[in-house]
Design a protein around this motif. Structure first.
Motif, mmCIF file in Angstrom:
data_model
loop_
_atom_site.group_PDB
_atom_site.id
_atom_site.type_symbol
_atom_site.label_atom_id
_atom_site.label_comp_id
_atom_site.label_asym_id
_atom_site.label_seq_id
_atom_site.Cartn_x
_atom_site.Cartn_y
_atom_site.Cartn_z
ATOM 1 N N LEU A 328 5.238 9.205 -5.443
ATOM 2 C CA LEU A 328 4.524 8.772 -4.249
ATOM 3 C C LEU A 328 5.181 7.521 -3.680
ATOM 4 O O LEU A 328 5.306 6.507 -4.371
ATOM 5 N N GLU A 329 5.620 7.612 -2.439
ATOM 6 C CA GLU A 329 6.158 6.453 -1.739
ATOM 7 C C GLU A 329 5.017 5.841 -0.945
ATOM 8 O O GLU A 329 4.502 6.450 -0.019
ATOM 9 N N VAL A 330 4.619 4.642 -1.317
ATOM 10 C CA VAL A 330 3.349 4.083 -0.835
ATOM 11 C C VAL A 330 3.601 2.766 -0.118
ATOM 12 O O VAL A 330 4.342 1.910 -0.602
ATOM 13 N N ARG A 331 2.976 2.612 1.019
ATOM 14 C CA ARG A 331 3.034 1.358 1.774
ATOM 15 C C ARG A 331 1.648 1.063 2.334
ATOM 16 O O ARG A 331 1.038 1.915 3.005
ATOM 17 N N SER A 332 1.130 -0.137 2.066
ATOM 18 C CA SER A 332 -0.132 -0.556 2.668
ATOM 19 C C SER A 332 0.111 -0.935 4.115
ATOM 20 O O SER A 332 1.178 -1.429 4.470
ATOM 21 N N ARG A 333 -0.890 -0.729 4.955
ATOM 22 C CA ARG A 333 -0.683 -0.971 6.381
ATOM 23 C C ARG A 333 -0.901 -2.450 6.719
ATOM 24 O O ARG A 333 0.023 -3.248 6.682
ATOM 25 N N ASP A 334 -2.099 -2.834 7.077
ATOM 26 C CA ASP A 334 -2.322 -4.179 7.621
ATOM 27 C C ASP A 334 -3.131 -5.091 6.709
ATOM 28 O O ASP A 334 -3.163 -6.305 6.927
#
Length: 382
Positions: A328-334
């Motif tokens: 899983l390539e995961v990035r939090s937004r804001d």
């Protein structure tokens, strides 16, 4: 391994790709039908395909000679070509033939070596390759007159372009580098919820006790740990990643290992990029392909899995898989967001293949991630 031997449909599917009137079945085109489509002129390129460019259910797309640094991402919309938009928005051209560095935070439009002349009953969809997503390079395919990214309308006749935006690491690319892949689809082969249940009963799609099939097969995140790790967080201000140099980069120079602390949770920092893994081991039967669909933003402020294609045979025991975790390539937004062990983070939709591929994922197809657990991209050596 010839997965199509004795199945009786392989040649028919190939002929159907070349002649749209020869086959009315719905399905994803396998490798041999992609080759037939190219031979018939449906896929055009000035240089022959690389030996491993055709995958079991997709085709890798190669960068052409030139990329353009542009001021902004865009869609051409009805009536405009990509080149006309580039002419208006370009800051400068980049010659990719000797190799060029694409910087983080910038947007580039690159011409691709492949173009299309699809029959009227054949559409296509694109996605980043697995290794592209795992180094946080955001890339999407654009067509002339396109009104959506990564979607190619039935009957499209024209060039293909890639929008490329490295998010974490600057990357070294060159003409011929492969960042994206394209999948060809006839009709509507996606399985319904009830059909997913029947397929799971025949060949377990995930090893969960009571899987959810609503909107696709539910996939959750594993934060219990793999050999003491729950994942990796990308470092900032690193050196270059050469996209064509597998195993040439020290993981410690680019990644911070995240130790399992027993809490079963992880707070995602805004703007940070993470590599995690699914709790479920996933299988894709030989007669199906799968795709991780965008996750519902109402469930959490994060993005999971840039690279969504799963080829026939992924995790399949007959192709050396016996179940494989979805990385899983995961990035939090804001905002910071708390992930917890077992939380659903995505769904896999399954589609029927038009025919069995001649070679499955993991069985001589140049597969880097068969039987994987928590694994960085092929570029890094631990």
């Amino acid at each position: 391994m010839n997965a199509g031997a004795g199945q009786g449909g392989t040649q028919e599917g190939a002929e159907g790709a070349a002649n749209p009137g020869a086959d009315s079945r719905s399905g994803i085109l396998p490798a041999q039908a992609i080759a037939a489509l190219a031979k018939a002129g449906g896929i055009r390129t000035g240089t022959p395909f690389a030996p491993d460019q055709i995958q079991p259910a997709s085709l890798d797309l190669r960068l052409g000679a030139t990329a353009y640094r542009v001021r902004t991402s865009f869609l051409p919309g009805s009536g405009r070509t990509v080149q006309s938009c580039v002419d208006r928005l370009s800051l400068h051209a980049v010659d990719l033939r000797p190799g060029a560095v694409l910087e983080t935070g910038c947007v580039y439009i690159a011409e691709l070596q492949e173009s299309l002349a699809l029959p009227g009953n054949l559409a296509a969809a694109a996605n980043p390759k697995s290794s592209t997503g795992r180094i946080d390079v955001f890339t999407r395919v654009i067509t002339d007159r396109g009104e959506a990214f990564d979607q190619v309308e039935p009957g499209y006749d024209g060039p293909l372009y890639a929008e490329i935006s490295p998010r974490t690491f600057p990357v070294l690319v060159r003409s011929g580098s492969r960042l994206s892949q394209i999948r060809f689809r006839r009709g509507t082969p996606r399985l319904t919820e009830s059909e997913l249940g029947l397929l799971h009963a025949r060949s377990a799609l995930v090893d969960a006790g009571s899987p959810s099939f609503q909107g696709g097969v539910a996939v959750s995140v594993d934060l219990a740990g793999f050999d003491g790790l729950v994942g990796y967080r990308a470092k900032r201000h690193t050196g270059l990643v050469d996209v064509d140099a597998p195993g040439r980069h020290r993981a410690a120079d680019f990644w911070e290992p995240l130790a399992a602390d027993g809490s079963g949770s992880l707070i995602l920092d805004p703007g940070q990029f993470y590599i995690l893994a699914s709790k479920e081991a996933v299988q894709v039967p030989p007669d199906h392909a799968a795709e991780m669909v965008p996750f519902d933003p109402l469930v959490g402020e994060f993005r999971v899995h840039y690279a969504g294609f799963f080829d026939p045979g992924f995790g399949y025991a007959g192709a050396g898989g016996a179940g494989a975790r979805a990385v899983l390539e995961v990035r939090s937004r804001d905002v910071p967001f708390l992930l917890e062990d077992g939380q659903i983070v995505g769904r896999l939709v399954y589609e029927r293949m038009l025919d069995l591929p001649e070679t499955l994922y993991g069985a001589g197809a140049g597969s880097n991630y068969q039987a994987q657990g928590l694994k960085l991209s092929k570029h890094f050596a631990l």
